[in-house]
Design an enzyme around this catalytic site. Structure first.
Site, PDB file in Angstrom:
ATOM      1  N   ASP A  41     -18.513  19.636  32.675  1.00  0.00           N
ATOM      2  CA  ASP A  41     -18.205  18.483  31.855  1.00  0.00           C
ATOM      3  C   ASP A  41     -19.231  18.450  30.721  1.00  0.00           C
ATOM      4  OD1 ASP A  41     -16.981  15.855  31.314  1.00  0.00           O
ATOM      5  OD2 ASP A  41     -16.461  15.927  33.435  1.00  0.00           O
TER       6      ASP A  41
ATOM      7  N   ASP B  50     -15.563  15.357  27.227  1.00  0.00           N
ATOM      8  CA  ASP B  50     -15.287  13.966  27.592  1.00  0.00           C
ATOM      9  C   ASP B  50     -15.026  13.082  26.358  1.00  0.00           C
ATOM     10  OD1 ASP B  50     -15.566  11.818  29.754  1.00  0.00           O
ATOM     11  OD2 ASP B  50     -17.026  11.109  28.285  1.00  0.00           O
TER      12      ASP B  50
ATOM     13  N   GLU C 185     -10.592  16.093  26.876  1.00  0.00           N
ATOM     14  CA  GLU C 185      -9.984  14.938  27.542  1.00  0.00           C
ATOM     15  C   GLU C 185      -9.281  14.077  26.494  1.00  0.00           C
ATOM     16  OE1 GLU C 185     -11.018  10.958  30.136  1.00  0.00           O
ATOM     17  OE2 GLU C 185     -12.198  11.510  28.393  1.00  0.00           O
TER      18      GLU C 185
ATOM     19  N   HIS D 140     -10.503  11.668  38.348  1.00  0.00           N
ATOM     20  CA  HIS D 140     -11.435  10.665  38.870  1.00  0.00           C
ATOM     21  C   HIS D 140     -11.312   9.309  38.170  1.00  0.00           C
ATOM     22  CE1 HIS D 140     -13.095  12.357  35.284  1.00  0.00           C
ATOM     23  NE2 HIS D 140     -14.005  11.403  35.219  1.00  0.00           N
ATOM     24  N   ASP D 141     -10.384   9.187  37.228  1.00  0.00           N
ATOM     25  CA  ASP D 141     -10.218   7.926  36.500  1.00  0.00           C
ATOM     26  C   ASP D 141      -8.900   7.230  36.809  1.00  0.00           C
ATOM     27  OD1 ASP D 141     -12.648   8.226  35.106  1.00  0.00           O
ATOM     28  OD2 ASP D 141     -11.693   9.433  33.545  1.00  0.00           O
TER      29      ASP D 141
HETATM   30  C1  NOJ Z   1     -13.949   9.649  30.561  1.00  0.00           C
HETATM   31  C2  NOJ Z   1     -14.479   9.972  31.920  1.00  0.00           C
HETATM   32  O1  NOJ Z   1     -13.529  10.733  32.624  1.00  0.00           O
HETATM   33  C3  NOJ Z   1     -14.785   8.663  32.583  1.00  0.00           C
HETATM   34  O2  NOJ Z   1     -15.058   8.809  33.945  1.00  0.00           O
HETATM   35  C4  NOJ Z   1     -15.954   8.036  31.836  1.00  0.00           C
HETATM   36  O3  NOJ Z   1     -16.202   6.759  32.369  1.00  0.00           O
HETATM   37  C5  NOJ Z   1     -15.641   7.892  30.356  1.00  0.00           C
HETATM   38  N1  NOJ Z   1     -15.012   9.051  29.793  1.00  0.00           N
HETATM   39  C6  NOJ Z   1     -16.903   7.661  29.571  1.00  0.00           C
HETATM   40  O4  NOJ Z   1     -17.688   8.825  29.559  1.00  0.00           O
END
Ligand code: NOJ
Length: 533
Positions: free
Chosen positions: A103, A205, A272, A333-334
């Protein structure tokens, strides 16, 4: 292997497996996963049949956003281990034929990063302009109406220097100023550092937030916001001045050039991006000089409906620029886990869909055993979003990997885990290993089939019959054809098959080899792959 397939790069034929390091395997009994723990489980990962491991952040961090708040981009958080542990991890992964993807969090640092500590020390500090600082309005209020993804205004007040700093996320995640050439140089150096240490690629990210409007204009209200949006208050406005600015694409092209000059197309750059259509496609770059793969999140949030999903696939395929490589994701994970979103039966159909579409799939750890969202009571919640935007916390999808039910804490840790493991009867790797009809067995077979069949990894995609709960398509390569037919419902479905063949795989794992002449019947929640004979 055919001539045509030889031209594809590892990441085009491959499958990525995402590990959330805090939750994979704890080697030192502190209740939190770590690098040596992950390293001990690499044989398991390799045995699954995936090609690359993507680690969510393992860098030094005060953990306000569990590692997405980096305080040293080239240091490993002691909780995860040391640089030597990292080297050992990479060496073992490579030895097992697994690529390593890290990441990379360029949009913001931690407020404890030395760059920000300097930046906030005085208005004339050389690093002041490394972040986005702005005066208050005359009444002392925030400079404009920009919102944080984590709820509330995107501005935090700095008492000492009397200005606000911008942060698209948590107040402990100040945004870097990507218009500053020194920032860009320092950040591409980070990529070089990890590539020199053997890393094969990056997942970038929050890339949409890299640039903000130079004149700090207010974002307009969102006319579709009804006050009870399916997501959260962030969607009250349309972030035209804080997201997807043209300058973002220049920064991505810089990252890509850095990768290209360090190993060429063998290095993978994933971005992302939660967008669709042209806005998503713009992230491939003007001449495919942007991300190799801007993430395609359609299936992460899609309504689980055969017709809608077929329409998404076709729209995505049609929008892809010439030479752009597709990719698919069903969980991360989100977002809530796929098995919780669609149910256990349909989670098998989702796995077959993910692993038979055209393009690179990413599997989220635990989905291969059908892990569901953990039950995390309010007093055990850890994610800052759980507090700032109640109901949207991401802890449930981040619970520890369930290795077995015989050791304590699901075999994840000898100590109380940072997030709870389920009680009672729950899915485990150990139980599913011994069960030839398990979700784990299905994943291994799907991955083996994908590896064996170029049509599935790099072949063409042609939609076939779609009606009610039926989604079907044909993958073809070098004259070889496979039909994938998925039943999204609870009733039997029959469909015509345009060739004679046999079933290579059923999600129920009990029909391999069955002859198919001109039609096939699917049971409830069943998907099949039929190969032409
Ligand atoms: C995306 C990430 O996947 C997430 O987990 C994070 O909270 C935010 N970006 C901020 O970095």
């Amino acid at each position: 292997m055919s001539e045509a397939s030889k031209k594809h790069l590892w990441w085009q034929k491959g499958v990525v497996y995402q590990i959330y390091p805090r939750s994979f395997m704890d080697s030192n009994a502190d209740g939190i996963g770590d690098l040596p723990g992950i390293t001990t489980k690499l044989e398991y990962v390799a045995h699954l049949g995936v090609d690359a491991v993507w680690l969510s952040p393992i860098f030094s961090s005060p953990m306000a956003d569990f590692g997405y708040d980096v305080s040293d981009y080239t240091g490993i958080h002691p909780m995860f281990g040391t640089l030597e542990d990292f080297d050992a991890f990479v060496e073992k992964a490579h030895g097992l034929g697994l690529k390593v993807i890290l990441d990379y969090v360029p949009n913001h640092t931690s407020d404890e990063h030395p760059w920000f500590v300097e930046s906030r020390s005085s208005k004339v500090n050389p690093k002041r302009d490394w972040y986005v600082w702005r005066d208050a309005k005359p009444d002392g209020s925030v400079p404009n109406n920009w919102l944080s993804e984590f709820g509330g205004p995107a501005w935090s007040w700095d008492e000492k220097t009397g200005q606000y700093y911008y942060r698209a996320y948590h107040e402990k995640q100040p945004d870097l100023n990507w218009r500053n050439p020194e920032v860009r140089e320092a950040m591409v150096d980070v990529l070089r550092f990890w590539m020199d240490r053997g890393v094969d690629g990056f997942r970038v990210d929050a890339v949409n937030h890299l640039a903000e409007d130079e004149s700090f204009r207010d974002d307009p209200p969102n006319p579709d916001w009804d006050g009870k949006d399916s997501r959260h208050v962030y969607h009250r406005q349309i972030p035209i001045h804080t997201s997807n600015l043209p300058e973002t694409h220049e920064a991505v092209a810089d990252m890509r050039r850095t990768l290209d000059s360090h190993g060429g197309a063998e290095r993978l750059l994933i971005g992302e991006v939660y967008l669709s259509g042209e806005e998503l496609m713009a992230y491939y770059g003007v001449a495919n000089d942007g991300f190799h793969m801007p993430t395609n999140m359609e299936l992460v949030r899609a309504a689980w409906d055969a017709r809608k999903i077929s329409a998404y696939i076709e729209a995505y395929e049609a929008a892809l620029p010439e030479g752009a490589w597709p990719n698919w994701v069903v969980g991360n994970h989100d977002n809530p886990r796929i098995a919780s979103r669609v149910g256990k039966g349909q989670a098998r159909v989702a796995a077959m869909l993910l692993l038979t579409l055209r393009g690179t799939p990413t599997i989220y750890y635990g989905d291969e055993i059908g892990m569901t969202d953990g039950d995390v009571p309010p007093e055990l919640e850890r994610d800052p979003v759980a507090k700032s935007v109640p109901g949207f916390g991401r802890d449930p999808e981040r619970t520890p990997m369930q290795w077995n039910a015989t050791e304590k804490n699901a075999g994840f840790s000898d100590s109380e885990p940072w997030l709870p493991v389920p009680e009672g009867d729950f899915a485990t790797v150990e139980a599913q290993r011994g069960d030839s009809y398990s979700m784990l067995a299905l994943h291994r077979k799907l991955l083996a089939l994908r590896r064996a069949e170029d049509a599935l990894s790099v072949g063409s995609y042609s939609p076939s019959e779609v009606r009610d709960d039926l989604l079907s398509y044909i993958r073809g390569h070098d004259g070889r054809r496979l039909l994938v037919a998925l039943n999204f419902g609870e009733k039997d479905v029959d469909l015509d098959v345009p060739f004679r063949g046999r079933i290579s795989l059923s999600t129920h794992l009990d029909r391999e080899g069955e002859e198919v002449s001109d039609s096939v019947s699917l049971r409830p929640n069943e998907g099949v792959v039929v190969e032409e004979s």
